[in-house]
Design an enzyme around this catalytic site. Structure first.
Site, mmCIF file in Angstrom:
data_model
loop_
_atom_site.group_PDB
_atom_site.id
_atom_site.type_symbol
_atom_site.label_atom_id
_atom_site.label_comp_id
_atom_site.label_asym_id
_atom_site.label_seq_id
_atom_site.Cartn_x
_atom_site.Cartn_y
_atom_site.Cartn_z
ATOM 1 N N GLU A 171 -1.511 -2.065 -6.246
ATOM 2 C CA GLU A 171 -2.776 -1.592 -6.784
ATOM 3 C C GLU A 171 -2.580 -1.128 -8.216
ATOM 4 O O GLU A 171 -1.580 -0.489 -8.536
ATOM 5 C CB GLU A 171 -3.289 -0.414 -5.940
ATOM 6 N N ASP A 213 -2.998 1.499 7.125
ATOM 7 C CA ASP A 213 -2.144 1.194 5.974
ATOM 8 C C ASP A 213 -1.936 -0.315 5.848
ATOM 9 O O ASP A 213 -1.929 -0.879 4.757
ATOM 10 C CB ASP A 213 -0.789 1.893 6.106
ATOM 11 N N ASP A 270 0.861 -1.186 0.000
ATOM 12 C CA ASP A 270 0.000 0.000 0.000
ATOM 13 C C ASP A 270 0.892 1.228 0.000
ATOM 14 O O ASP A 270 1.856 1.303 0.754
ATOM 15 C CB ASP A 270 -0.884 0.016 1.252
#
Ligand code: ZN
Length: 378
Positions: A254, A338, A169
């Site tokens: 991501e 997170d 992340d």
């Protein structure tokens, strides 16, 4: 096989340095000429541009290969944004660049030069692994040092199977949080970046009214400084992340490609590194460093990764209590926000179970702004 860039410092003799200087100067002149013609004719397509300027460039004294490279540099970008080419770099291809042991052979305006390189252990290791060199870019640093960015082909290991899946992340408070518990804090990186940006914006607005030589030079310097700072930070970050993984592991990230344009995602977008950092560049750095280590990289759907409960799956904006805290309104599960996002990303890439909640180990990125451009790039 993978192509990567290896940056090496050159150690030219005085005479060689003069020849390199003359070469980048002529190369920039050629680029600027091609750019002028391209603008006048409204023609940036490479092959059309070639027909228009090739002869001019050859008559300027440029070799055939360098002329082709100059046209490629001007012609490749759609409606080229460059205003002017500075005499600081020159592109060589396979025919004009080759390796001779620990020296590089370059075809310059003064003929073939064999320039010694200053190599560290890292560069030696990479060159030993290289299956071939596909040219490179000669650049002159701000302090007059010469570098060659070699494009080398490297055999990449086939990743062993059975490794773990680790989610990444990216945020503002921590530049990176891994589901394995590792966090990389930005330290002073963010404020430094914002400082450079603001300074650049200030000079930019002054440039509108007073177009002095000194101010333009300052602008160029600031742009260069910011670019090198960003580059160094992203390299360091990618290296930290990849070094924490084992061959055979899978790194889940991501898929933020195109997110910038999706206005609906803006609230979430503000969390991301790529607000301030070039995401595509960072991703490609991660991918090639991972490939060299035998780590796979997969990109997953980025939607709601910070709002989904890793225990019960309940997804709601309210789950995210603050920048730092996640607390599920469904089941009460609570953890570092997170880490929750990183864990969700890992799960979307096939990780099973949420693993143990380890206390985060904090790694710091050394303050990169003190390192000059001669630091190794990889
Ligand atoms: Zn829950």
């Amino acid at each position: 096989m993978q192509t990567l860039t290896l940056r090496c410092t050159l150690k030219p003799t005085l005479e060689q340095a003069a020849a390199l200087e003359a070469t980048v100067r002529l190369f920039a002149e050629a680029c600027n000429h091609a750019l002028r013609v391209a603008r006048e004719r409204g023609e940036f397509r490479r092959f059309k541009l070639h027909r228009l300027v090739y002869r001019d460039l050859r008559s300027m004294g440029l070799s055939a290969n360098l002329a082709v490279q100059a046209i490629a540099r001007v012609g490749r970008k759609k409606g080229n944004r460059a205003k002017f080419y500075q005499p600081t770099s020159c592109t060589f291809d396979q025919r004009t660049l080759s390796l001779r042991g620990e020296s590089v052979s370059l075809t310059t305006t003064a003929g073939r030069l064999i320039v010694p390189m200053k190599l560290g252990d890292y560069q030696r290791g990479m060159l030993a692994k290289a299956r071939g060199v596909q040219g490179g870019v000669l650049t002159r640093g701000p302090k007059g040092k010469w570098y060659i960015n070699l494009s080398i082909r490297v055999e990449v290991p086939t990743p062993p199977t059975g490794g773990k899946v680790v989610g990444l992340d990216m945020g503002q408070r921590y530049m990176a949080t891994l589901s394995s518990g590792i966090q990389v804090s930005g330290g002073g990186v963010k404020s430094r970046r914002i400082h450079l940006r603001n300074k650049r914006a200030e000079v930019r607005s002054r440039l509108d009214t007073e177009r002095t030589k000194g101010l333009s030079a300052l602008w160029e310097r600031l742009c260069g400084r910011e670019r090198r700072f960003v580059d160094h930070t992203l390299h360091t970050l990618a290296k930290r992340i990849v070094d924490s993984l084992e061959p055979g592991d899978t790194l889940a990230i991501e898929d933020l490609t195109g997110l910038r344009s999706r206005t609906a995602q803006r609230g979430k977008e503000a969390r991301y590194l790529h607000n301030l950092w070039p995401y595509a560049r960072f991703r490609s750095l991660l991918e090639y460093k991972a490939a060299l280590r035998g780590v796979r990289v997969v990109a997953v759907d980025p939607r709601h990764t910070s709002q989904e409960c890793p225990r019960c799956g309940h997804t709601a904006r309210e789950n995210r209590r603050s920048q730092a805290l996640f607390r599920c309104t469904g089941c009460g599960f609570q953890h570092n926000a997170d880490w929750v996002a990183a864990t969700n990303i890992a799960r979307r890439a096939g990780s099973t179970g949420m693993g143990r909640c380890k206390p985060a180990r904090i790694l710091r990125v050394s303050s990169p702004h003190r390192l000059s451009s001669e630091s190794p790039r990889l």
